[in-house]
Design a protein around this motif. Sequence first.
Motif, PDB file in Angstrom:
ATOM      1  N   LEU A 140      68.592   3.414  23.202  1.00 13.79           N
ATOM      2  CA  LEU A 140      68.690   2.871  21.843  1.00 13.79           C
ATOM      3  C   LEU A 140      67.901   3.769  20.891  1.00 13.79           C
ATOM      4  CD1 LEU A 140      69.432   0.444  19.883  1.00 13.79           C
ATOM      5  CD2 LEU A 140      67.145  -0.433  20.405  1.00 13.79           C
ATOM      6  N   VAL A 141      68.563   4.183  19.800  1.00 11.79           N
ATOM      7  CA  VAL A 141      67.872   4.921  18.743  1.00 11.79           C
ATOM      8  C   VAL A 141      67.692   3.960  17.566  1.00 11.79           C
ATOM      9  CG1 VAL A 141      68.100   6.794  17.054  1.00 11.79           C
ATOM     10  CG2 VAL A 141      68.768   7.158  19.446  1.00 11.79           C
ATOM     11  N   ILE A 142      66.472   3.836  17.073  1.00 10.45           N
ATOM     12  CA  ILE A 142      66.212   3.003  15.886  1.00 10.45           C
ATOM     13  C   ILE A 142      65.792   3.951  14.775  1.00 10.45           C
ATOM     14  CG2 ILE A 142      64.971   1.026  14.947  1.00 10.45           C
ATOM     15  CD1 ILE A 142      64.342   0.099  17.765  1.00 10.45           C
ATOM     16  N   VAL A 143      66.533   3.924  13.664  1.00 10.45           N
ATOM     17  CA  VAL A 143      66.266   4.905  12.603  1.00 10.45           C
ATOM     18  C   VAL A 143      65.937   4.191  11.295  1.00 10.45           C
ATOM     19  CG1 VAL A 143      68.780   5.198  12.210  1.00 10.45           C
ATOM     20  CG2 VAL A 143      67.197   6.890  11.322  1.00 10.45           C
ATOM     21  N   ALA A 149      72.033   9.077  22.273  1.00  9.57           N
ATOM     22  CA  ALA A 149      72.169   7.653  21.933  1.00  9.57           C
ATOM     23  C   ALA A 149      73.370   6.966  22.583  1.00  9.57           C
ATOM     24  CB  ALA A 149      72.274   7.507  20.416  1.00  9.57           C
ATOM     25  N   ASP A 150      73.140   5.740  23.076  1.00  9.30           N
ATOM     26  CA  ASP A 150      74.235   4.825  23.406  1.00  9.30           C
ATOM     27  C   ASP A 150      74.443   3.833  22.258  1.00  9.30           C
ATOM     28  OD1 ASP A 150      74.877   5.498  26.249  1.00  9.30           O
ATOM     29  OD2 ASP A 150      72.736   5.087  26.458  1.00  9.30           O
ATOM     30  N   ALA A 151      73.386   3.551  21.536  1.00  8.90           N
ATOM     31  CA  ALA A 151      73.455   2.628  20.394  1.00  8.90           C
ATOM     32  C   ALA A 151      72.442   3.074  19.350  1.00  8.90           C
ATOM     33  CB  ALA A 151      73.136   1.201  20.844  1.00  8.90           C
ATOM     34  N   VAL A 152      72.822   2.893  18.074  1.00  7.19           N
ATOM     35  CA  VAL A 152      71.932   3.268  16.974  1.00  7.19           C
ATOM     36  C   VAL A 152      71.720   2.040  16.100  1.00  7.19           C
ATOM     37  CG1 VAL A 152      71.581   4.796  14.990  1.00  7.19           C
ATOM     38  CG2 VAL A 152      72.893   5.600  16.965  1.00  7.19           C
ATOM     39  N   GLN A 153      70.466   1.616  15.994  1.00  8.75           N
ATOM     40  CA  GLN A 153      70.124   0.510  15.103  1.00  8.75           C
ATOM     41  C   GLN A 153      69.601   1.132  13.811  1.00  8.75           C
ATOM     42  OE1 GLN A 153      70.467  -2.699  14.531  1.00  8.75           O
ATOM     43  NE2 GLN A 153      68.643  -3.835  15.072  1.00  8.75           N
ATOM     44  N   VAL A 154      70.317   0.905  12.711  1.00  9.25           N
ATOM     45  CA  VAL A 154      69.955   1.499  11.418  1.00  9.25           C
ATOM     46  C   VAL A 154      69.172   0.445  10.638  1.00  9.25           C
ATOM     47  CG1 VAL A 154      70.852   2.686   9.381  1.00  9.25           C
ATOM     48  CG2 VAL A 154      72.216   2.649  11.493  1.00  9.25           C
ATOM     49  N   GLY A 169      64.417  -2.398  30.395  1.00 16.90           N
ATOM     50  CA  GLY A 169      64.652  -1.138  31.097  1.00 16.90           C
ATOM     51  C   GLY A 169      65.364  -0.055  30.305  1.00 16.90           C
ATOM     52  N   ALA A 170      65.523  -0.243  28.992  1.00 23.93           N
ATOM     53  CA  ALA A 170      66.190   0.781  28.176  1.00 23.93           C
ATOM     54  C   ALA A 170      65.197   1.878  27.763  1.00 23.93           C
ATOM     55  CB  ALA A 170      66.789   0.138  26.928  1.00 23.93           C
ATOM     56  N   TYR A 171      65.751   2.991  27.286  1.00 20.87           N
ATOM     57  CA  TYR A 171      64.975   4.045  26.626  1.00 20.87           C
ATOM     58  C   TYR A 171      65.120   3.819  25.119  1.00 20.87           C
ATOM     59  CZ  TYR A 171      64.962   6.305  31.142  1.00 20.87           C
ATOM     60  OH  TYR A 171      64.773   6.561  32.472  1.00 20.87           O
ATOM     61  N   VAL A 172      64.048   4.040  24.371  1.00 20.92           N
ATOM     62  CA  VAL A 172      64.106   3.832  22.920  1.00 20.92           C
ATOM     63  C   VAL A 172      63.540   5.058  22.216  1.00 20.92           C
ATOM     64  CG1 VAL A 172      63.346   2.404  20.972  1.00 20.92           C
ATOM     65  CG2 VAL A 172      63.840   1.311  23.179  1.00 20.92           C
ATOM     66  N   THR A 173      64.280   5.542  21.208  1.00 18.34           N
ATOM     67  CA  THR A 173      63.746   6.592  20.342  1.00 18.34           C
ATOM     68  C   THR A 173      63.641   6.042  18.926  1.00 18.34           C
ATOM     69  OG1 THR A 173      64.721   8.345  21.679  1.00 18.34           O
ATOM     70  CG2 THR A 173      64.115   8.930  19.429  1.00 18.34           C
ATOM     71  N   LEU A 174      62.478   6.214  18.324  1.00 20.14           N
ATOM     72  CA  LEU A 174      62.236   5.782  16.946  1.00 20.14           C
ATOM     73  C   LEU A 174      62.281   7.019  16.053  1.00 20.14           C
ATOM     74  CD1 LEU A 174      59.159   3.462  17.681  1.00 20.14           C
ATOM     75  CD2 LEU A 174      61.573   2.802  17.529  1.00 20.14           C
ATOM     76  N   VAL A 175      63.109   6.948  15.009  1.00 21.11           N
ATOM     77  CA  VAL A 175      63.302   8.112  14.132  1.00 21.11           C
ATOM     78  C   VAL A 175      63.123   7.696  12.677  1.00 21.11           C
ATOM     79  CG1 VAL A 175      64.835  10.051  13.605  1.00 21.11           C
ATOM     80  CG2 VAL A 175      65.231   8.701  15.662  1.00 21.11           C
ATOM     81  N   VAL A 190      79.452   5.355  20.686  1.00 22.03           N
ATOM     82  CA  VAL A 190      78.062   5.047  20.330  1.00 22.03           C
ATOM     83  C   VAL A 190      78.066   3.848  19.367  1.00 22.03           C
ATOM     84  CG1 VAL A 190      75.932   5.906  19.277  1.00 22.03           C
ATOM     85  CG2 VAL A 190      77.373   7.449  20.624  1.00 22.03           C
ATOM     86  N   LEU A 191      77.431   2.770  19.788  1.00 22.95           N
ATOM     87  CA  LEU A 191      77.430   1.541  18.982  1.00 22.95           C
ATOM     88  C   LEU A 191      76.595   1.748  17.726  1.00 22.95           C
ATOM     89  CD1 LEU A 191      76.653  -0.997  21.870  1.00 22.95           C
ATOM     90  CD2 LEU A 191      78.912  -0.245  21.051  1.00 22.95           C
ATOM     91  N   ILE A 192      77.115   1.282  16.602  1.00 25.49           N
ATOM     92  CA  ILE A 192      76.366   1.349  15.345  1.00 25.49           C
ATOM     93  C   ILE A 192      75.963  -0.077  14.969  1.00 25.49           C
ATOM     94  CG2 ILE A 192      76.431   1.955  12.885  1.00 25.49           C
ATOM     95  CD1 ILE A 192      76.730   4.418  14.544  1.00 25.49           C
TER      96      ILE A 192
END
Length: 297
Positions: A147-150, A204-209, A170-176, A246-248
């Motif tokens: 999951l990428v959170i931007v 990313a598999d999913a991006v939380q904007v 158990g997910a990986y998270v990147t904060l941007v 990639v989920l938005i």
Amino acid sequence: MPRALIEDLVDGALRVKAEGLGAVRSRRQALAGRSVVNCFFEPSTRTKTSFELAGKYLGADVVNFQTRGSSLEKGETLEDTVRTLEALALDVLVIRHAVSGVPERLAQAVTIPVINAGDGFHEHPTQGLLDVLTVYEARGRIDGLHLVIVGDILHSRVARSDLWGFLTLGAYVTLVGPPQLLPSAWHHERLRVTPYLADALKEADAVQVLRIQKERQSLAGLPSWEEYRAQWGITRERAEQLGDHVLIMHPGPQNRGVEIDSEVMMRTASQISRQVTNGVAVRMAALSWVLGGADEH
Ligand code: CP
């Protein structure tokens, strides 16, 4: 929340959805005779309405406490306000407040359960749960996904609740985001913090904007909205490069044309409407759980 509780609530929401909210509307009376009071001391559309619907679908009486016109305007404290609501024999308080920690503080003043519907920069637990549910429904798992959170991570309660929820499962998270809106002291083996969006999106598999909070434009060194969009916005061009696998996501409300383009919200990959719908199911599971009707959700 421990992993087992997150899984229980997400399972409960999935069962609600499997029955269909329409069926639930006519059939379920799990919380008949119970009462829920929505205390939103800060604006809300999604959370407030979905807690109201969740309570009603379960057969509870739902009261929307209005701060305007209440005795708060005469100087009554928040503690005395919630004690008064408890004395009126209401069964659960749902509280949103602009100040971090207020729901927890008020929970000390009453004996009935309190659900945090978003407090300051701190937490938004049911948003975290509905985001987990949304990704789980689309991908069939959370474990091992990325999951990428931007956006404005530093001031975001959604980022915090998503972070703890996804890491716990158990997910990986990147904060941007812009460096001045990123945390400096959050550490976890599956967490990465970076100002570089293009790098993060590769995984990313999913991006939380996240919503860029316009009230923070005065922060020293924050880019203009045009610069923000160019560097960190999920634009039509970036979404096309990502493709539809990639989920938005976006918790709402959105600043269209700043952190997300309107066209991106319409793409197949967009889960934004599904997030809103899932809010009702998750809040039904949460209300059932706190009111002891776990078997019913
Ligand atoms: N996502 C969210 O909390 O939206 P509202 O402010 O509209 O409730």
